[in-house]
Design a protein around this motif. Structure first.
Motif, PDB file in Angstrom:
ATOM      1  N   PHE A 104       1.120  -0.966   0.180  1.00 30.70           N
ATOM      2  CA  PHE A 104      -0.095   0.215   0.000  1.00 30.70           C
ATOM      3  C   PHE A 104       0.566   1.171  -0.421  1.00 30.70           C
ATOM      4  CE2 PHE A 104      -2.356  -3.179   2.063  1.00 30.70           C
ATOM      5  CZ  PHE A 104      -3.968  -3.764   1.397  1.00 30.70           C
ATOM      6  N   PRO A 105       0.386   2.478  -0.507  1.00 38.79           N
ATOM      7  CA  PRO A 105       1.448   3.229  -1.164  1.00 38.79           C
ATOM      8  C   PRO A 105       2.194   4.190   0.685  1.00 38.79           C
ATOM      9  CG  PRO A 105      -0.380   3.266  -2.600  1.00 38.79           C
ATOM     10  CD  PRO A 105      -0.921   2.569  -1.377  1.00 38.79           C
ATOM     11  N   PHE A 106       0.611   3.887   1.546  1.00 34.39           N
ATOM     12  CA  PHE A 106       0.304   4.431   2.666  1.00 34.39           C
ATOM     13  C   PHE A 106       1.250   3.454   3.993  1.00 34.39           C
ATOM     14  CE2 PHE A 106      -3.767   2.006   2.737  1.00 34.39           C
ATOM     15  CZ  PHE A 106      -3.698   2.879   1.749  1.00 34.39           C
ATOM     16  N   THR A 107       1.730   2.870   3.323  1.00 37.91           N
ATOM     17  CA  THR A 107       2.266   1.951   4.682  1.00 37.91           C
ATOM     18  C   THR A 107       3.773   0.892   4.253  1.00 37.91           C
ATOM     19  OG1 THR A 107       0.917  -0.163   4.092  1.00 37.91           O
ATOM     20  CG2 THR A 107       0.421   1.632   5.839  1.00 37.91           C
ATOM     21  N   GLU A 108       4.373   1.411   4.506  1.00 35.93           N
ATOM     22  CA  GLU A 108       6.242   0.775   4.605  1.00 35.93           C
ATOM     23  C   GLU A 108       6.622  -0.027   5.741  1.00 35.93           C
ATOM     24  OE1 GLU A 108       7.002   0.336   1.719  1.00 35.93           O
ATOM     25  OE2 GLU A 108       8.628  -0.735   2.516  1.00 35.93           O
ATOM     26  N   PRO A 109       6.628  -0.967   5.692  1.00 35.14           N
ATOM     27  CA  PRO A 109       6.427  -2.339   5.241  1.00 35.14           C
ATOM     28  C   PRO A 109       4.368  -2.731   4.840  1.00 35.14           C
ATOM     29  CG  PRO A 109       7.383  -3.223   6.862  1.00 35.14           C
ATOM     30  CD  PRO A 109       7.658  -1.711   7.324  1.00 35.14           C
ATOM     31  N   SER A 110       3.948  -2.908   4.223  1.00 30.38           N
ATOM     32  CA  SER A 110       2.641  -3.224   4.431  1.00 30.38           C
ATOM     33  C   SER A 110       2.307  -4.827   4.094  1.00 30.38           C
ATOM     34  CB  SER A 110       2.396  -2.704   2.595  1.00 30.38           C
ATOM     35  OG  SER A 110       2.316  -1.568   2.263  1.00 30.38           O
ATOM     36  N   VAL A 111       1.287  -4.864   5.546  1.00 37.29           N
ATOM     37  CA  VAL A 111       0.742  -6.575   5.770  1.00 37.29           C
ATOM     38  C   VAL A 111      -0.170  -7.148   5.183  1.00 37.29           C
ATOM     39  CG1 VAL A 111       2.891  -7.454   6.709  1.00 37.29           C
ATOM     40  CG2 VAL A 111       0.769  -6.282   8.251  1.00 37.29           C
ATOM     41  N   GLU A 112      -0.514  -8.289   4.014  1.00 40.64           N
ATOM     42  CA  GLU A 112      -1.997  -8.624   4.250  1.00 40.64           C
ATOM     43  C   GLU A 112      -1.923  -9.738   5.344  1.00 40.64           C
ATOM     44  OE1 GLU A 112      -5.014  -7.083   1.546  1.00 40.64           O
ATOM     45  OE2 GLU A 112      -3.335  -7.742   0.276  1.00 40.64           O
ATOM     46  N   VAL A 113      -3.188  -9.383   6.293  1.00 40.66           N
ATOM     47  CA  VAL A 113      -3.330 -10.594   6.944  1.00 40.66           C
ATOM     48  C   VAL A 113      -4.546 -11.448   6.883  1.00 40.66           C
ATOM     49  CG1 VAL A 113      -4.500 -10.708   9.633  1.00 40.66           C
ATOM     50  CG2 VAL A 113      -2.935  -8.530   9.115  1.00 40.66           C
ATOM     51  N   ASP A 114      -4.054 -12.221   6.925  1.00 40.05           N
ATOM     52  CA  ASP A 114      -5.028 -13.868   6.511  1.00 40.05           C
ATOM     53  C   ASP A 114      -5.637 -14.387   8.016  1.00 40.05           C
ATOM     54  OD1 ASP A 114      -5.199 -13.095   3.882  1.00 40.05           O
ATOM     55  OD2 ASP A 114      -3.000 -14.989   3.888  1.00 40.05           O
ATOM     56  N   VAL A 115      -6.569 -14.922   8.175  1.00 40.80           N
ATOM     57  CA  VAL A 115      -6.565 -15.798   8.686  1.00 40.80           C
ATOM     58  C   VAL A 115      -7.324 -17.056   8.706  1.00 40.80           C
ATOM     59  CG1 VAL A 115      -9.599 -14.885   8.539  1.00 40.80           C
ATOM     60  CG2 VAL A 115      -8.691 -15.220  10.811  1.00 40.80           C
ATOM     61  N   GLY A 116      -6.709 -18.230   9.535  1.00 45.64           N
ATOM     62  CA  GLY A 116      -7.304 -19.440   9.501  1.00 45.64           C
ATOM     63  C   GLY A 116      -8.401 -19.625   9.065  1.00 45.64           C
ATOM     64  N   PHE A 117      -9.229 -20.419   8.501  1.00 42.75           N
ATOM     65  CA  PHE A 117     -10.096 -21.549   9.050  1.00 42.75           C
ATOM     66  C   PHE A 117     -10.548 -23.080   8.723  1.00 42.75           C
ATOM     67  CE2 PHE A 117     -10.441 -20.513   4.117  1.00 42.75           C
ATOM     68  CZ  PHE A 117     -10.384 -21.847   3.547  1.00 42.75           C
ATOM     69  N   GLU A 118     -11.586 -23.598   8.932  1.00 44.24           N
ATOM     70  CA  GLU A 118     -12.029 -24.819   9.071  1.00 44.24           C
ATOM     71  C   GLU A 118     -13.380 -24.885   8.389  1.00 44.24           C
ATOM     72  OE1 GLU A 118     -12.071 -28.455  11.921  1.00 44.24           O
ATOM     73  OE2 GLU A 118     -12.137 -26.740  12.659  1.00 44.24           O
ATOM     74  N   LEU A 119     -12.973 -25.842   6.723  1.00 44.01           N
ATOM     75  CA  LEU A 119     -14.734 -25.987   6.727  1.00 44.01           C
ATOM     76  C   LEU A 119     -15.478 -27.187   7.543  1.00 44.01           C
ATOM     77  CD1 LEU A 119     -13.435 -26.985   2.441  1.00 44.01           C
ATOM     78  CD2 LEU A 119     -14.981 -24.901   3.616  1.00 44.01           C
ATOM     79  N   VAL A 120     -16.136 -26.441   7.354  1.00 39.86           N
ATOM     80  CA  VAL A 120     -17.477 -26.815   8.828  1.00 39.86           C
ATOM     81  C   VAL A 120     -19.062 -27.349   7.629  1.00 39.86           C
ATOM     82  CG1 VAL A 120     -18.527 -27.051  10.033  1.00 39.86           C
ATOM     83  CG2 VAL A 120     -16.365 -26.553  10.708  1.00 39.86           C
ATOM     84  N   ASP A 121     -18.448 -28.165   6.998  1.00 38.29           N
ATOM     85  CA  ASP A 121     -19.972 -28.733   6.472  1.00 38.29           C
ATOM     86  C   ASP A 121     -20.410 -27.764   4.851  1.00 38.29           C
ATOM     87  OD1 ASP A 121     -21.538 -30.016   8.265  1.00 38.29           O
ATOM     88  OD2 ASP A 121     -23.093 -29.056   9.316  1.00 38.29           O
ATOM     89  N   GLY A 122     -19.231 -28.121   4.165  1.00 40.10           N
ATOM     90  CA  GLY A 122     -19.059 -26.706   3.652  1.00 40.10           C
ATOM     91  C   GLY A 122     -19.198 -25.242   3.696  1.00 40.10           C
ATOM     92  N   LYS A 123     -18.930 -25.224   4.901  1.00 38.04           N
ATOM     93  CA  LYS A 123     -19.185 -22.793   5.804  1.00 38.04           C
ATOM     94  C   LYS A 123     -17.467 -23.393   5.914  1.00 38.04           C
ATOM     95  CE  LYS A 123     -23.132 -21.405   5.241  1.00 38.04           C
ATOM     96  NZ  LYS A 123     -24.201 -20.160   5.922  1.00 38.04           N
ATOM     97  N   ARG A 124     -17.288 -21.781   5.694  1.00 37.51           N
ATOM     98  CA  ARG A 124     -16.014 -21.472   6.755  1.00 37.51           C
ATOM     99  C   ARG A 124     -16.401 -21.073   8.332  1.00 37.51           C
ATOM    100  NH1 ARG A 124     -13.302 -18.139   1.971  1.00 37.51           N
ATOM    101  NH2 ARG A 124     -12.451 -19.405   0.022  1.00 37.51           N
TER     102      ARG A 124
END
Ligand code: PHE
Length: 350
Positions: free
Chosen positions: A253-273
């Protein structure tokens, strides 16, 4: 004639009878009105003689009508009071109740969670100028990131900043509130900024208007570790799970340095995250949740602070996205349809 009329008026039994008598005497063709008309054709002496009589006939008749009307009104009111009763113990008919929209609900929850961490809530204008929305966030006129935002521009010119005119637009993110807050309040800063943002984009997962919450911390010696701890603490509180795992990916991102995209872990339960656990475990995955980073020194400078003294982190998260995840809703557009049945289905309306 006057006496007879007054007697009849005093005996009138109903409003209708009284009204007929009034028209008969004082109406356009009524006898009193006709008498009044004759005055105009009389010679002056005759008029002086007759006028008082006619005037007093008129006064007597209209006085009698008024008095009788008051009496009949009072009788009518008495009758109504006696016959029409109101049972105050009857239960009121059920009326549909409103409820807080999931988007507002999530924004309220975020404000509460961040209040516990010492963050204040700030807002900024949805109609912004391109200096606050782009330039001060290190996206100059020719910057390619400007094109990526699918901005809605206004034809009008905005205010001048540093002698240069700006263009007005619908803000494409809540990040301009970072600039506004640093400029108006200086440092240190610890805020979140919830609000509406706009991009010319529309499909099942994008609406031209959506909601973000911006976070900004400016203080001495702030680094990426503070960002990670803050996001982890917030997401655990928001999803009410201790096993939320984050993955930080390098981004830009131009306004942050360094920039980080944050992912969150999920589990599939009955096809739903369902969020929770590491995304690397079997049957699990990572989902992109928000953009963030260490505030670019140039942004701190643009906002009038000394980047050698003040550092910070910032993040921006989609509120609608968070609501969908938390409440298991899968169509973003339904958020803005205003369909009470949809809200009820997800438990948002009684
Ligand atoms: N403003 C960015 C967006 O809308 C998100 C972001 C905010 C990224 C703050 C980094 C820091 O995509």
């Amino acid at each position: 004639r006057t006496e007879a009329a007054v007697t009849a008026i005093e005996a009138a039994a109903t409003q209708d009878v009284l009204e007929a008598l009034r028209v008969d005497a004082l109406g356009k063709q009524g006898w009193v009105s006709q008498l009044m008309k004759t005055l105009g054709q009389m010679a002056p002496e005759e008029r002086q003689d007759k006028a008082p009589q006619i005037q007093s006939a008129r006064a007597a008749v209209s006085g009698a009508i008024e008095a009788r009307k008051a009496t009949l009104d009072a009788v009518e009111l008495e009758r109504k009071l006696a016959t029409e009763t109101l049972d105050l113990t009857l239960p009121a008919p059920a009326t549909p109740k409103g409820s807080v929209h999931p988007v507002s609900q999530v924004m309220d929850e975020l404000a509460e969670i961040f209040a516990d961490l010492g963050f204040a809530v700030k807002t900024g204008p949805e109609i912004e100028d391109d200096w606050h929305n782009f330039t001060a966030l290190n996206m100059p006129e020719s910057h390619p990131a400007r094109a990526m935002h699918d901005t809605f521009y206004f034809p009008d010119r905005g205010p001048e900043v540093g002698g240069k005119p700006t263009r007005m637009l619908l803000r494409t993110h809540t990040s301009p509130v970072q600039i506004r807050t640093m400029m108006s309040e200086g440092a240190p800063v610890r805020i979140i900024a919830p609000g509406r943002v706009y991009r010319s984009d529309s499909d099942a997962t994008h609406t031209p208007m959506f909601h973000q919450v911006e976070g900004l911390v400016i203080d001495r010696g702030i680094h990426l570790g503070h960002l990670k701890w803050t996001l982890e603490t917030f997401l655990k509180a928001f999803f009410e799970r201790e096993d939320i795992v984050l993955r930080l990916r390098p981004s830009y991102f131009p306004f942050t340095e360094p920039s980080v995209e944050v992912d969150v872990g999920f589990e599939l339960v009955d096809g739903k995250r369902v969020l929770g656990g590491s995304g690397d475990a079997p049957g699990h995955g990572w989902m992109e949740l928000l953009g963030s980073g260490v505030v670019n020194r140039r942004v701190i400078e643009f906002a009038g602070l000394d980047p050698d003294e003040w550092q910070g982190f910032a993040f921006g998260v989609g509120v609608d996205r968070l609501a969908m995840l938390k409440y298991g809703m899968d169509d973003l557009r339904a958020f803005f349809d205003g369909d009470a049945r949809w809200l009820r289905h997800y438990g948002f309306s009684p």
